[in-house]
Design an enzyme around this catalytic site. Sequence first.
Site, PDB file in Angstrom:
ATOM      1  N   ARG A 274       0.814  -1.216   0.000  1.00 42.46           N
ATOM      2  CA  ARG A 274       0.000   0.000   0.000  1.00 42.46           C
ATOM      3  C   ARG A 274       0.851   1.270   0.000  1.00 42.46           C
ATOM      4  O   ARG A 274       0.402   2.313  -0.449  1.00 42.46           O
ATOM      5  CB  ARG A 274      -0.931   0.003   1.215  1.00 42.46           C
ATOM      6  CG  ARG A 274      -1.946  -1.111   1.191  1.00 42.46           C
ATOM      7  CD  ARG A 274      -2.856  -1.071   2.405  1.00 42.46           C
ATOM      8  NE  ARG A 274      -3.829  -2.154   2.373  1.00 42.46           N
ATOM      9  CZ  ARG A 274      -4.995  -2.107   1.732  1.00 42.46           C
ATOM     10  NH1 ARG A 274      -5.335  -1.006   1.072  1.00 42.46           N
ATOM     11  NH2 ARG A 274      -5.811  -3.130   1.748  1.00 42.46           N
TER      12      ARG A 274
ATOM     13  N   SER B  32     -16.035 -39.334  -6.509  1.00 41.69           N
ATOM     14  CA  SER B  32     -15.444 -39.829  -7.752  1.00 41.69           C
ATOM     15  C   SER B  32     -16.554 -40.260  -8.687  1.00 41.69           C
ATOM     16  O   SER B  32     -17.578 -40.799  -8.242  1.00 41.69           O
ATOM     17  CB  SER B  32     -14.512 -41.010  -7.466  1.00 41.69           C
ATOM     18  OG  SER B  32     -14.190 -41.710  -8.655  1.00 41.69           O
TER      19      SER B  32
ATOM     20  N   LYS C  59     -14.629 -42.963  -2.665  1.00 40.69           N
ATOM     21  CA  LYS C  59     -13.578 -41.956  -2.612  1.00 40.69           C
ATOM     22  C   LYS C  59     -14.003 -40.709  -1.837  1.00 40.69           C
ATOM     23  O   LYS C  59     -15.143 -40.258  -1.894  1.00 40.69           O
ATOM     24  CB  LYS C  59     -13.169 -41.516  -4.034  1.00 40.69           C
ATOM     25  CG  LYS C  59     -12.442 -42.568  -4.837  1.00 40.69           C
ATOM     26  CD  LYS C  59     -11.074 -42.887  -4.254  1.00 40.69           C
ATOM     27  CE  LYS C  59     -10.090 -41.738  -4.399  1.00 40.69           C
ATOM     28  NZ  LYS C  59      -9.746 -41.430  -5.788  1.00 40.69           N
TER      29      LYS C  59
ATOM     30  N   ASN D 221     -12.074 -37.344  -1.922  1.00 39.96           N
ATOM     31  CA  ASN D 221     -10.922 -36.654  -2.507  1.00 39.96           C
ATOM     32  C   ASN D 221     -10.707 -35.276  -1.885  1.00 39.96           C
ATOM     33  O   ASN D 221     -11.662 -34.586  -1.541  1.00 39.96           O
ATOM     34  CB  ASN D 221     -11.106 -36.500  -4.021  1.00 39.96           C
ATOM     35  CG  ASN D 221     -11.058 -37.834  -4.735  1.00 39.96           C
ATOM     36  OD1 ASN D 221     -10.227 -38.677  -4.424  1.00 39.96           O
ATOM     37  ND2 ASN D 221     -11.955 -38.029  -5.687  1.00 39.96           N
TER      38      ASN D 221
ATOM     39  N   ARG E  63       8.384   4.363 -22.989  1.00 41.04           N
ATOM     40  CA  ARG E  63       7.118   3.640 -23.174  1.00 41.04           C
ATOM     41  C   ARG E  63       7.418   2.272 -23.773  1.00 41.04           C
ATOM     42  O   ARG E  63       8.203   2.144 -24.706  1.00 41.04           O
ATOM     43  CB  ARG E  63       6.176   4.417 -24.086  1.00 41.04           C
ATOM     44  CG  ARG E  63       4.726   3.964 -24.027  1.00 41.04           C
ATOM     45  CD  ARG E  63       4.141   4.126 -22.616  1.00 41.04           C
ATOM     46  NE  ARG E  63       4.147   5.504 -22.170  1.00 41.04           N
ATOM     47  CZ  ARG E  63       3.197   6.379 -22.486  1.00 41.04           C
ATOM     48  NH1 ARG E  63       2.194   6.015 -23.233  1.00 41.04           N
ATOM     49  NH2 ARG E  63       3.270   7.612 -22.028  1.00 41.04           N
TER      50      ARG E  63
END
Length: 447
Positions: free
Chosen positions: A186, A278, A284, A286, A317
Amino acid sequence: MRDSHALLGGLFGDPQVDAVFTDAARLQAMLDVEAALARAQVRCGVIPAAALAPIEAACKAELYAMDALAAGTALAGNPAIPLVKALTAAVRQHDPDAARWVHWGATSQDIIDSGAVLQLRAALDLVQARVQVLCAALAGLADAERGTGLPGRTLLQQAVPVTFGLKAAGWLDALQRSQRRLQALRGDTLVLQFGGAAGTLASLQTRGLDVAEALGEELQLPVPALPWHTARDRIAELGSAFALLTGTLGKIATDIVLLMQSEVAEAFEPAAEGKGGSSAMPHKRNPVGCVAAIAAATRVPGLLSTLFAAMPQPHERAAGQWHAEWETVPEIVRLCAGSLAQVSMVVQGLQLDRARMLAHLDSHGGLLYAEAVAVTLAETLGKSAAHALVEAASRRALAGSRHLREVLQDLPEVTAQLSPAQLQALFAPDSWRGMTDTWIDRVLARR
């Protein structure tokens, strides 16, 4: 949000942060700079006060056709050029005299860069608030689980006992460093860009600095020592801060993914209907939140390299390098915010199997306590001799599928130094925590 983000946005993004970087938000940020420029120049007596109201009234994104601006951007090379033409035309419809003062003394990059800074500041506000929430959750975990033992793992092998509280404190410590990096943006990174055609503001003659300072006040942005059209270290620094946060989130996610392995099963993401399943295997569970965070940590370094590659910009530039930042910076922030959302959800709902953690401390026949025994014996036998003795005992324990403590109890070199009670104490789950509580307290104190 662009259509290309609609399907995957919930997995890899954060809706509020994504909204900061839509085309409409980019357009409005540039128009906010144009309106603030008119106000600043009226304050400084550079343009007539009568021009202000018509210009401000036209600085609303919904007044402009995005398709037309997109087509104009493709021809002009940047979005500010067609926008300024459209803005001028809109002002002219209501006040031809006021139209003369649209974009007075500015250049396209001033509007694009300062607009981007406004967007990034808004995103930073959101990300910092979310990091604070995650830090609070991790602080709670670190304190509550400071005595929850589990195997420490080095090179993915069981090493010595640690505690889950210490693991959480390590995550928190890294996040707190990211907090400080984000806050630092900032002051010297999110700053005004206003330099005119080549950084001299010559079109404003002696009033250039006055207008710049007034514009900074209007936008609540610091005014740098001079324009930074081709000095892009600020952008690279900003990208790095978000990339480091993304990497830290990826580290947290990686640890949790490994703890969720079926063979380990010590910690789990929160469960929910339809979450982590799954398409082929009904059983499963996950780690979908962590996987998304790891994917972000995998993608962001490549994006960050683009910002560093774009730093050597020529003269006053850039010829392509600046343009490479336009989509890259928002994508880094987007991915970081998405990762943060996923990891926060996981940590706040993290489920621990403390009994399994404790069982794993002894699952390899007490080998995790080999260092504790070796260090204790070293006080009388010497470090090398003690290490060799315990190393040989560990090999025999493995070969015979015996507990290390049992093997050590058969060795006269050990029983001459340690009583059965002393040896037993070295294999207690909480006997080898070292500076764990001190480290946790030091991390928590920094909050």
